[in-house]
Write a protein that holds these residues in place. Structure first.
Motif, PDB file in Angstrom:
ATOM      1  N   ALA A 268       5.552  14.903   5.452  1.00 31.59           N
ATOM      2  CA  ALA A 268       4.781  14.333   6.222  1.00 31.59           C
ATOM      3  C   ALA A 268       5.662  13.017   6.462  1.00 31.59           C
ATOM      4  N   VAL A 269       5.402  12.376   7.846  1.00 27.36           N
ATOM      5  CA  VAL A 269       5.681  11.221   8.218  1.00 27.36           C
ATOM      6  C   VAL A 269       4.691  10.095   8.060  1.00 27.36           C
ATOM      7  N   PRO A 270       4.854   9.147   7.208  1.00 23.91           N
ATOM      8  CA  PRO A 270       3.813   8.029   7.289  1.00 23.91           C
ATOM      9  C   PRO A 270       3.419   7.468   8.590  1.00 23.91           C
ATOM     10  N   THR A 271       2.496   7.157   8.661  1.00 21.78           N
ATOM     11  CA  THR A 271       1.994   6.300  10.006  1.00 21.78           C
ATOM     12  C   THR A 271       1.512   4.897   9.104  1.00 21.78           C
ATOM     13  N   ALA A 272       2.199   3.965   9.501  1.00 15.65           N
ATOM     14  CA  ALA A 272       1.851   2.518   8.737  1.00 15.65           C
ATOM     15  C   ALA A 272       1.497   1.553   9.661  1.00 15.65           C
ATOM     16  N   LEU A 273       0.755   0.361   9.202  1.00 13.14           N
ATOM     17  CA  LEU A 273       0.394  -0.570   9.823  1.00 13.14           C
ATOM     18  C   LEU A 273       1.429  -1.701   9.261  1.00 13.14           C
ATOM     19  N   VAL A 274       2.336  -2.290  10.250  1.00 13.29           N
ATOM     20  CA  VAL A 274       3.417  -3.073   9.690  1.00 13.29           C
ATOM     21  C   VAL A 274       3.199  -4.637  10.455  1.00 13.29           C
ATOM     22  N   ALA A 275       4.171  -5.618   9.962  1.00 15.78           N
ATOM     23  CA  ALA A 275       3.913  -6.563  10.547  1.00 15.78           C
ATOM     24  C   ALA A 275       5.702  -7.294  10.270  1.00 15.78           C
ATOM     25  N   PHE A 276       5.741  -8.128  11.119  1.00 11.22           N
ATOM     26  CA  PHE A 276       7.197  -8.778  11.208  1.00 11.22           C
ATOM     27  C   PHE A 276       7.141  -9.708   9.876  1.00 11.22           C
ATOM     28  N   ASN A 277       8.309  -9.966   9.240  1.00  8.18           N
ATOM     29  CA  ASN A 277       8.360 -10.640   7.963  1.00  8.18           C
ATOM     30  C   ASN A 277       8.692 -12.148   8.349  1.00  8.18           C
ATOM     31  N   TRP A 278       7.285 -12.662   8.634  1.00  8.25           N
ATOM     32  CA  TRP A 278       7.153 -14.028   9.027  1.00  8.25           C
ATOM     33  C   TRP A 278       7.408 -14.965   7.684  1.00  8.25           C
ATOM     34  N   PRO A 279       8.045 -16.255   7.974  1.00 12.33           N
ATOM     35  CA  PRO A 279       8.263 -17.352   6.992  1.00 12.33           C
ATOM     36  C   PRO A 279       6.811 -17.629   6.329  1.00 12.33           C
ATOM     37  N   LEU A 280       6.587 -17.674   5.031  1.00  7.92           N
ATOM     38  CA  LEU A 280       5.399 -17.869   4.181  1.00  7.92           C
ATOM     39  C   LEU A 280       4.569 -18.799   4.896  1.00  7.92           C
ATOM     40  N   ARG A 281       5.167 -19.897   5.194  1.00  2.00           N
ATOM     41  CA  ARG A 281       3.979 -21.092   5.513  1.00  2.00           C
ATOM     42  C   ARG A 281       4.044 -21.318   7.128  1.00  2.00           C
ATOM     43  N   SER A 282       4.534 -20.477   7.774  1.00  2.00           N
ATOM     44  CA  SER A 282       4.334 -20.263   9.405  1.00  2.00           C
ATOM     45  C   SER A 282       2.953 -19.835   9.523  1.00  2.00           C
ATOM     46  N   ASN A 283       2.668 -20.110  10.794  1.00  2.00           N
ATOM     47  CA  ASN A 283       1.364 -19.998  11.498  1.00  2.00           C
ATOM     48  C   ASN A 283       1.009 -18.546  11.769  1.00  2.00           C
ATOM     49  N   ARG A 284       2.349 -17.862  12.176  1.00  2.00           N
ATOM     50  CA  ARG A 284       2.057 -16.471  12.509  1.00  2.00           C
ATOM     51  C   ARG A 284       1.997 -15.853  11.149  1.00  2.00           C
ATOM     52  N   TYR A 285       2.480 -15.917  10.026  1.00  2.00           N
ATOM     53  CA  TYR A 285       2.287 -15.678   8.705  1.00  2.00           C
ATOM     54  C   TYR A 285       0.855 -15.657   8.046  1.00  2.00           C
ATOM     55  N   GLN A 286       0.084 -16.781   8.332  1.00  2.00           N
ATOM     56  CA  GLN A 286      -1.159 -17.202   7.980  1.00  2.00           C
ATOM     57  C   GLN A 286      -2.208 -16.195   8.984  1.00  2.00           C
ATOM     58  N   ARG A 287      -1.802 -15.920  10.171  1.00  2.00           N
ATOM     59  CA  ARG A 287      -2.671 -15.156  10.758  1.00  2.00           C
ATOM     60  C   ARG A 287      -2.664 -13.668  10.504  1.00  2.00           C
ATOM     61  N   VAL A 288      -1.458 -13.085  10.084  1.00  2.00           N
ATOM     62  CA  VAL A 288      -1.589 -11.982   9.397  1.00  2.00           C
ATOM     63  C   VAL A 288      -1.939 -11.708   7.954  1.00  2.00           C
ATOM     64  N   ALA A 289      -1.764 -12.829   7.283  1.00  2.00           N
ATOM     65  CA  ALA A 289      -2.578 -12.963   5.924  1.00  2.00           C
ATOM     66  C   ALA A 289      -3.962 -12.981   6.266  1.00  2.00           C
ATOM     67  N   ARG A 290      -4.704 -13.543   7.098  1.00  2.00           N
ATOM     68  CA  ARG A 290      -6.219 -13.721   7.206  1.00  2.00           C
ATOM     69  C   ARG A 290      -6.711 -12.301   7.837  1.00  2.00           C
ATOM     70  N   LEU A 291      -5.820 -11.297   8.478  1.00  2.00           N
ATOM     71  CA  LEU A 291      -5.980  -9.997   8.981  1.00  2.00           C
ATOM     72  C   LEU A 291      -6.146  -9.249   7.708  1.00  2.00           C
ATOM     73  N   VAL A 292      -5.323  -9.503   6.920  1.00  2.00           N
ATOM     74  CA  VAL A 292      -5.173  -8.372   5.558  1.00  2.00           C
ATOM     75  C   VAL A 292      -6.458  -8.853   4.709  1.00  2.00           C
ATOM     76  N   ASP A 293      -6.710 -10.079   4.645  1.00  2.00           N
ATOM     77  CA  ASP A 293      -8.052 -10.275   3.795  1.00  2.00           C
ATOM     78  C   ASP A 293      -9.266  -9.668   4.470  1.00  2.00           C
ATOM     79  N   TYR A 294      -9.344  -9.829   5.786  1.00  2.00           N
ATOM     80  CA  TYR A 294     -10.446  -9.219   6.474  1.00  2.00           C
ATOM     81  C   TYR A 294     -10.481  -7.673   6.401  1.00  2.00           C
ATOM     82  N   LEU A 295      -9.452  -7.072   6.769  1.00  2.00           N
ATOM     83  CA  LEU A 295      -9.275  -5.551   6.814  1.00  2.00           C
ATOM     84  C   LEU A 295      -9.513  -5.009   5.268  1.00  2.00           C
ATOM     85  N   PHE A 296      -8.721  -5.405   4.363  1.00  2.00           N
ATOM     86  CA  PHE A 296      -8.787  -4.831   3.082  1.00  2.00           C
ATOM     87  C   PHE A 296     -10.405  -4.963   2.503  1.00  2.00           C
TER      88      PHE A 296
END
Length: 344
Positions: A268-296
């Motif tokens: 099987a080929v895993p189909t994955a939701l991935v993100a760019f490895n943004w720096p921890l304190r960057s705005n882009r990281y915080q956006r994806v972190a909030r998405l994780v919290d809401y989605l999970f």
């Protein structure tokens, strides 16, 4: 004799007056229309409001409009939506195989749905690709189905034969040739719609079709096939450990093609939701972190009736071969595990 000149003089006097009245009416009408249009035009948001909206918008490269990934992206967007505080924006692309390109190079894309073996393409041009991409969630496995005619009894029988990998941009069209290359099987590859290829198989014009999608596949469940049409087994070994997972096809999924109690091994080929490895304190990281919290936190909503059945089999803790987990996703799972352990 003098009446005609007087009439003409009077007419000449009235023309300017009529023109002035017409201009006045036109100006009044224009004023009314402009006022009405102004009422219809929505005022632009203030600069700080625009900044607030953009601060929590997350771009998600989803794939082709007819594919399963974009459908899952749209369903995620419905569930995590929180107005200006989180707006997941699904983006239609050239296909799941192009989503990694979008994540790496397209402005405004923070996340993407990819097949795990899409990383293979970047081994040469981007050797550090695995450190630049992290995964949030293993969405679902796409099982390899190698469906063959009765006279084909092994993979070696397919050498030089016509084998269809579906249309370009699909998972089968990308992953299928990669897998066949690893198996050392050189075939006459075609890329036409599978429904056309299946009809050609019935006539003996095509030896096999390769599906890479979540089981069960309607074409095999609902289709009626002569004796001898079957799935070829693929054994999971070291050559597949980097991106793939072991899987099976069984009689419960394909009762017309697999005998009761038997199983066909495959990968099987895993189909994955991935993100760019943004720096921890960057705005882009915080956006994806909030998405994780809401989605999970809201995954149970996606597993309710009305959403794709694939959500019901998702395990938030499942890993993706070849990638490390997005730090905020790992932190969420760790907090969840601690809370479960703390319960009496």
């Amino acid at each position: 004799m003098n009446k005609a000149p007087k009439s003409r003089s009077l007419l000449l006097l009235l023309v300017p007056v009529a023109m002035m009245l017409q201009t006045a009416c036109l100006e009044a009408q224009t004023g009314r229309n402009a006022k009405a249009d102004a009422q219809l035009v929505r005022p632009l948001p203030k600069e700080n409001e625009k900044d607030r909206m953009n601060a929590w918008t997350v771009g998600l490269a989803g794939g082709l409009l007819e594919g399963a990934p974009i459908r899952l992206a749209a369903e995620m967007a419905r569930v995590v939506d929180d107005g200006a505080d989180l707006h997941l924006l699904p983006i239609v692309t050239r296909g799941a195989t192009d989503n990694l390109n979008a994540l790496l190079y397209l402005r405004g894309v923070d996340t993407a749905i990819i097949n795990s073996d899409a990383l293979e393409e970047y081994k040469v041009q981007a050797p550090q690709i695995r450190s630049r991409i992290t995964y949030l969630l293993n969405l679902f496995p796409s099982e390899l189905h190698i469906f063959v005619r009765p006279e084909i009894t092994s993979l070696q029988d397919l050498v030089g034969k016509r084998v269809n990998f579906n249309t370009l941009g699909t998972a089968a069209a990308y992953s299928g040739p990669l897998i066949f290359s690893r198996l050392g099987i050189d075939v006459d590859k075609t890329f036409i719609p599978h429904q056309v290829a299946l009809e050609q198989m019935r006539k003996g014009e095509m030896s096999a079709v390769v599906f890479i999608t979540s089981k069960p596949v309607d074409a095999f469940v609902k289709g009626r096939w002569e004796a001898g049409f079957k799935f070829l087994p693929i054994h999971y070994d070291k050559k597949f450990e980097d991106y793939y997972l072991p899987a099976t096809l069984d009689a419960n999924e394909y009762p017309n093609l697999i005998k009761q109690g038997e199983r066909v091994s495959t990968i099987a080929v895993p189909t994955a939701l991935v993100a760019f490895n943004w720096p921890l304190r960057s705005n882009r990281y915080q956006r994806v972190a909030r998405l994780v919290d809401y989605l999970f936190s809201r995954i149970d909503r996606l597993q309710a009736p009305g959403f794709d059945p694939k959500w019901q089999s998702i395990n938030l803790a499942a890993s993706v071969p070849g990638l490390t987990r997005f730090p905020a996703a790992q932190e969420w799972l760790d907090r969840k595990a601690r809370s479960v352990q703390a319960r009496p």
